[in-house]
Motif scaffolding. Sequence first.
Motif, short mmCIF file in Angstrom:
data_model
loop_
_atom_site.label_atom_id
_atom_site.label_comp_id
_atom_site.label_asym_id
_atom_site.label_seq_id
_atom_site.Cartn_x
_atom_site.Cartn_y
_atom_site.Cartn_z
N LEU A 29 -16.42 1.68 8.61
CA LEU A 29 -14.76 1.68 9.43
C LEU A 29 -14.57 3.09 10.15
O LEU A 29 -14.16 3.96 10.92
N ALA A 30 -14.86 4.59 8.90
CA ALA A 30 -15.84 5.71 10.00
C ALA A 30 -16.04 5.97 11.81
O ALA A 30 -16.09 6.48 12.45
N LEU A 31 -16.57 4.92 11.64
CA LEU A 31 -18.06 4.36 12.85
C LEU A 31 -17.06 4.00 14.25
O LEU A 31 -17.45 4.19 15.53
N MET A 32 -15.83 3.45 13.51
CA MET A 32 -14.92 2.44 15.03
C MET A 32 -14.34 3.92 14.89
O MET A 32 -13.89 4.67 15.84
N LYS A 33 -14.03 3.37 17.18
CA LYS A 33 -12.19 3.87 17.69
C LYS A 33 -11.33 3.90 17.03
O LYS A 33 -11.12 2.99 16.36
N GLN A 34 -10.64 5.15 16.58
CA GLN A 34 -9.83 5.21 16.30
C GLN A 34 -8.79 4.26 17.02
O GLN A 34 -7.53 3.82 15.85
N ASP A 35 -8.02 3.44 18.61
CA ASP A 35 -7.76 2.52 18.47
C ASP A 35 -8.27 0.83 17.95
O ASP A 35 -7.20 -0.24 18.66
N ALA A 36 -9.28 0.71 17.65
CA ALA A 36 -9.82 -0.64 17.24
C ALA A 36 -8.79 -0.94 16.22
O ALA A 36 -8.79 -0.20 15.78
N VAL A 37 -8.72 -2.04 16.27
CA VAL A 37 -7.82 -2.97 15.56
C VAL A 37 -9.42 -4.40 14.80
O VAL A 37 -10.16 -4.24 15.64
N ILE A 38 -8.95 -4.49 13.35
CA ILE A 38 -9.83 -5.49 12.38
C ILE A 38 -8.53 -6.67 12.42
O ILE A 38 -7.60 -6.43 12.51
N VAL A 39 -9.35 -7.70 12.23
CA VAL A 39 -8.71 -8.79 11.83
C VAL A 39 -9.73 -10.16 11.42
O VAL A 39 -11.14 -9.80 11.15
N ASN A 40 -9.30 -10.53 10.18
CA ASN A 40 -10.15 -11.02 9.21
C ASN A 40 -9.52 -12.36 8.49
O ASN A 40 -8.84 -12.21 8.08
N THR A 41 -10.21 -13.14 9.01
CA THR A 41 -9.32 -14.46 8.87
C THR A 41 -11.08 -15.45 8.44
O THR A 41 -10.86 -16.82 8.36
N GLY A 42 -11.83 -14.34 8.12
CA GLY A 42 -13.70 -15.17 7.08
C GLY A 42 -12.41 -14.83 6.15
O GLY A 42 -12.53 -15.87 5.03
N ARG A 43 -13.43 -13.62 4.37
CA ARG A 43 -13.55 -13.72 3.34
C ARG A 43 -12.92 -12.56 2.81
O ARG A 43 -13.14 -11.97 3.83
N GLY A 44 -11.33 -11.83 2.24
CA GLY A 44 -10.99 -10.85 1.78
C GLY A 44 -12.37 -9.56 1.59
O GLY A 44 -12.16 -8.85 1.88
#
Length: 322
Positions: free
Chosen positions: A221-236
């Motif tokens: 998570l620390a590598l990601m851009k500050q305004d990037a978004v995450i979507v998880n419809t796979g597995r928690g």
Amino acid sequence: MSEHIVFLDDDGLAPSTTLKRPDCEHTWQQFSYTHPDQVLEHLKDATVALTCSVPLREEHLRQLPKLRMISLALTGRDIVDVEYCEAHGIEVSSVPGYAANTVAEHSLAMILELFRRPAAFTRLMRQVHAGEKPHQNIYFNHRIRDVRDKQLAIIGSGPIAMRLAHLARAFGMQVLFEDRGGKRPGPDCRPMAELLKTCDVLSINCPLTPETYNLIDSPQLALMKQDAVIVNTGRGGVINENALIEALQNGRLGGVALDVVEVEPLHPSNPLFQLIERDDFLLNPHIAWSSEDAMQQLMDSAVDNISDFVARQANAKRIRSA
């Protein structure tokens, strides 16, 4: 031979779903739900079990000598002890790929909400109507961004991931895939660290395995851009949820959308509810798979699997007696 088919849990069907019957001689029995201590009673005379979510473990199966087939209204087969079934001549069928389009569409809908914020602005208008927010000419309460030309990084390579890629490209997004540690070559594949640094959207569309558990944790998570978004419809469990909560609360992500969590069903005590009032956070109770269209296809295929099994068994019997 007449089959005795038992549907263990019809409460997993939407009211709109039409349940057809197999194309074979049979008797039919169905239950709203089957608890673990009811499995043996409900299946005692069954030759075929149909289930949406009821686990069938070895301790049950070894006490069901009449059972010859299990039809799963699911993509995977992890709720059944498949090795025991294979060793004892019980066929196990599932419906792989049925949810490819519906889960991909849900993923895209979540991406669009995090970028365009139509639901967030509707909530704002409710507050204006209630006198809780000022009435004004122009509202900039939520950031609005186009998805066109944004980079979508997908972790996964199955039918859902491929369908999401197709839909995202139609919106003008650049789609890249995680290269699975160098196992998947190609011009659209990148190492994980590179994707995390450059993507605008990270979509989780992979199964949960020992290798993918907490694949996305604080260092990632620390590598990601500050305004990037995450979507998880796979597995928690693919995402460390505590790390995700911390990242969003500390402004290190642009938004998060979850249809799956590590411990399901989603309980009100889940720490993720700390985020529930945020307009940059979406939380769904694992419903991406359950569109009316997909559910009808799922049940039709699960019943067809029973018909196919019975037809194959009858044909094999004819050949042996010829």
